[in-house]
Write a protein that holds these residues in place. Structure first.
Motif, PDB file in Angstrom:
ATOM      1  N   TRP A 140       0.620  -0.575   0.100  1.00 11.06           N
ATOM      2  CA  TRP A 140       0.147  -0.156   0.085  1.00 11.06           C
ATOM      3  C   TRP A 140       1.044   0.813  -0.537  1.00 11.06           C
ATOM      4  CZ3 TRP A 140      -4.367  -0.331  -2.338  1.00 11.06           C
ATOM      5  CH2 TRP A 140      -5.141  -1.482  -1.750  1.00 11.06           C
ATOM      6  N   SER A 141       1.358   1.138   0.295  1.00 10.63           N
ATOM      7  CA  SER A 141       2.809   2.246   0.497  1.00 10.63           C
ATOM      8  C   SER A 141       3.158   2.543  -1.027  1.00 10.63           C
ATOM      9  CB  SER A 141       4.275   2.144   1.594  1.00 10.63           C
ATOM     10  OG  SER A 141       5.508   3.077   1.729  1.00 10.63           O
ATOM     11  N   ASP A 142       3.653   2.052  -1.842  1.00  9.12           N
ATOM     12  CA  ASP A 142       4.272   1.814  -2.773  1.00  9.12           C
ATOM     13  C   ASP A 142       3.228   1.672  -3.917  1.00  9.12           C
ATOM     14  OD1 ASP A 142       6.666   0.378  -2.459  1.00  9.12           O
ATOM     15  OD2 ASP A 142       6.485  -1.310  -2.732  1.00  9.12           O
ATOM     16  N   ALA A 143       1.961   1.855  -3.481  1.00  5.63           N
ATOM     17  CA  ALA A 143       0.231   2.379  -3.966  1.00  5.63           C
ATOM     18  C   ALA A 143       0.237   3.459  -3.823  1.00  5.63           C
ATOM     19  CB  ALA A 143      -0.452   1.300  -3.388  1.00  5.63           C
ATOM     20  N   ARG A 144       0.600   4.228  -2.541  1.00  9.58           N
ATOM     21  CA  ARG A 144      -0.220   5.420  -2.624  1.00  9.58           C
ATOM     22  C   ARG A 144       1.150   5.818  -3.258  1.00  9.58           C
ATOM     23  NH1 ARG A 144      -3.037   9.542   0.946  1.00  9.58           N
ATOM     24  NH2 ARG A 144      -2.096  10.728   0.320  1.00  9.58           N
ATOM     25  N   LYS A 145       2.529   6.105  -2.914  1.00 11.62           N
ATOM     26  CA  LYS A 145       3.114   6.249  -3.641  1.00 11.62           C
ATOM     27  C   LYS A 145       2.641   7.201  -5.591  1.00 11.62           C
ATOM     28  CE  LYS A 145       6.943   5.729  -1.069  1.00 11.62           C
ATOM     29  NZ  LYS A 145       7.946   4.661  -0.383  1.00 11.62           N
ATOM     30  N   GLN A 146       2.464   6.400  -6.071  1.00 11.24           N
ATOM     31  CA  GLN A 146       2.054   6.004  -7.361  1.00 11.24           C
ATOM     32  C   GLN A 146       0.732   7.213  -7.268  1.00 11.24           C
ATOM     33  OE1 GLN A 146       2.513   4.555 -10.657  1.00 11.24           O
ATOM     34  NE2 GLN A 146       3.856   3.797  -9.795  1.00 11.24           N
ATOM     35  N   LEU A 147      -0.366   6.985  -6.737  1.00 11.06           N
ATOM     36  CA  LEU A 147      -1.361   8.194  -6.525  1.00 11.06           C
ATOM     37  C   LEU A 147      -0.681   9.477  -6.691  1.00 11.06           C
ATOM     38  CD1 LEU A 147      -3.837   6.555  -4.870  1.00 11.06           C
ATOM     39  CD2 LEU A 147      -3.334   7.032  -6.457  1.00 11.06           C
ATOM     40  N   GLU A 148       0.109   9.922  -5.594  1.00  4.58           N
ATOM     41  CA  GLU A 148       1.461  10.742  -5.433  1.00  4.58           C
ATOM     42  C   GLU A 148       1.862  11.149  -6.455  1.00  4.58           C
ATOM     43  OE1 GLU A 148       3.436  10.597  -1.646  1.00  4.58           O
ATOM     44  OE2 GLU A 148       1.198   9.987  -0.237  1.00  4.58           O
TER      45      GLU A 148
END
Length: 326
Positions: free
Chosen positions: A48-56
């Protein structure tokens, strides 16, 4: 074996039609270019940290947009006829609520050229977000409550999305965006054009000041002199007007790119991608998998991972499957 010039030309012509390096349809349809395939790949594996980084990486005001986006990406999802499009909208909401900000903005040297935004609509705020993140001093001129335009278009931001709106508003402040009360009329626009190197007029917030949308180049959104315009309401075939969050945000980003070029004195059109082709993906042999719906209002982590796992991770392997050397 030598290849004649005619054969080489034919090979290059065939190669030019290859879509292997083009983005999948979901990304092509996103006005902000979100790499949904990568986001869903991380989400399916619980990263999820990597997923959130994609959004950001791709989305301005990510927590806010996750709430209000009309997700055109889902209209192009190849799962559409195979169990239903992947629920990007619900997964983005889960991800932004499940995790806080995962990336740290690098401090940018402050630039001398200043930008004014007239009207605090979504297009104007996205433009301010992007340019302030690159070191430009940005001032947003507005009347009344600066959040009023967003709340009138998307009431969810006064309810379940209130925390996201407050968080992204604080993020704008950390980027150095200033908000200033003003009479946002023709005189304000003229004064800003004279005092600032670049100006964005938010057509969604101030439609009475904006030119007709068909009178402005849809790609660069340059209106006149040092002024760009973005954020028009969308119109249905029956004449109904509505605010498309994805479209307004995408126009805000396009206008920000134009303003950056405008103040730098470089071409407004050079090197802007106009190739609208999407990645081709074969669907033969792929079984339908029904959409996972959340039991509560927002996905649980297990539900979110299961839904993200429905993504086909689109790629084209036609040549690989047909050629013994590949």
């Amino acid at each position: 074996m030598s290849i004649s010039m005619n054969s080489q030309s034919a090979l290059h012509e065939v190669e030019s039609r290859c879509t292997q390096e083009r983005p999948p349809r979901c990304q092509s349809l996103c006005p902000l270019g979100l790499d949904a395939r990568a986001f869903l790949g991380h989400a399916a594996e619980g990263r999820w940290s990597d997923a959130r980084k994609q959004l950001e990486r791709y989305l301005p005001l990510p927590g806010l947009l996750a709430r209000v986006c009309d997700h055109p990406c889902e209209q192009g999802c190849l799962r559409g006829d195979l169990g239903g499009a992947v629920n990007l909208h619900g997964l983005e909401i889960f991800c932004t609520e499940h995790l806080g900000v995962q990336t740290r903005s690098l401090p940018m040297p402050r630039k001398q050229k200043r930008i004014a935004v007239i009207g605090a609509g979504l297009a104007g705020l996205v433009c301010a977000w992007d340019l302030a993140g690159k070191g430009y001093p940005v001032t947003v001129f507005h009347e009344g409550d600066p959040k009023a335009q967003l709340l009138s278009c998307w009431p969810v931001l006064a309810g379940a999305g209130a925390a996201a709106l407050d968080a992204e508003w604080e993020a704008l402040g950390r980027r150095g965006v200033r908000f200033e009360q003003a009479s946002t009329d023709a005189a304000c626009l003229q004064q800003a054009a004279g005092e600032y190197e670049g100006v964005l007029l938010d057509a969604g917030a101030l439609p009475e000041l904006a030119p007709a949308e068909d009178g402005v180049d849809a790609q660069i959104l340059h209106w006149r002199d040092n002024i760009c315009c973005a954020g028009w309401a969308s119109v249905t075939p029956t004449g109904h007007r509505f605010a498309s969050a994805s479209r307004q945000a995408g126009q805000g980003r396009s206008a920000a790119r134009t303003l950056e070029r405008l103040v730098a004195g470089v071409s407004l059109t050079a090197a802007r991608d106009t190739d609208e082709r999407s990645l081709y993906t074969e669907l033969d042999g792929i079984a339908p998998v029904e959409r996972v719906l959340p039991v509560a209002e927002v996905y649980s982590e297990a539900e979110a991972r299961q839904e993200a796992g429905r993504c086909l991770q689109c790629q084209c392997l036609v040549c690989v499957k047909a050629c013994v050397y590949l």
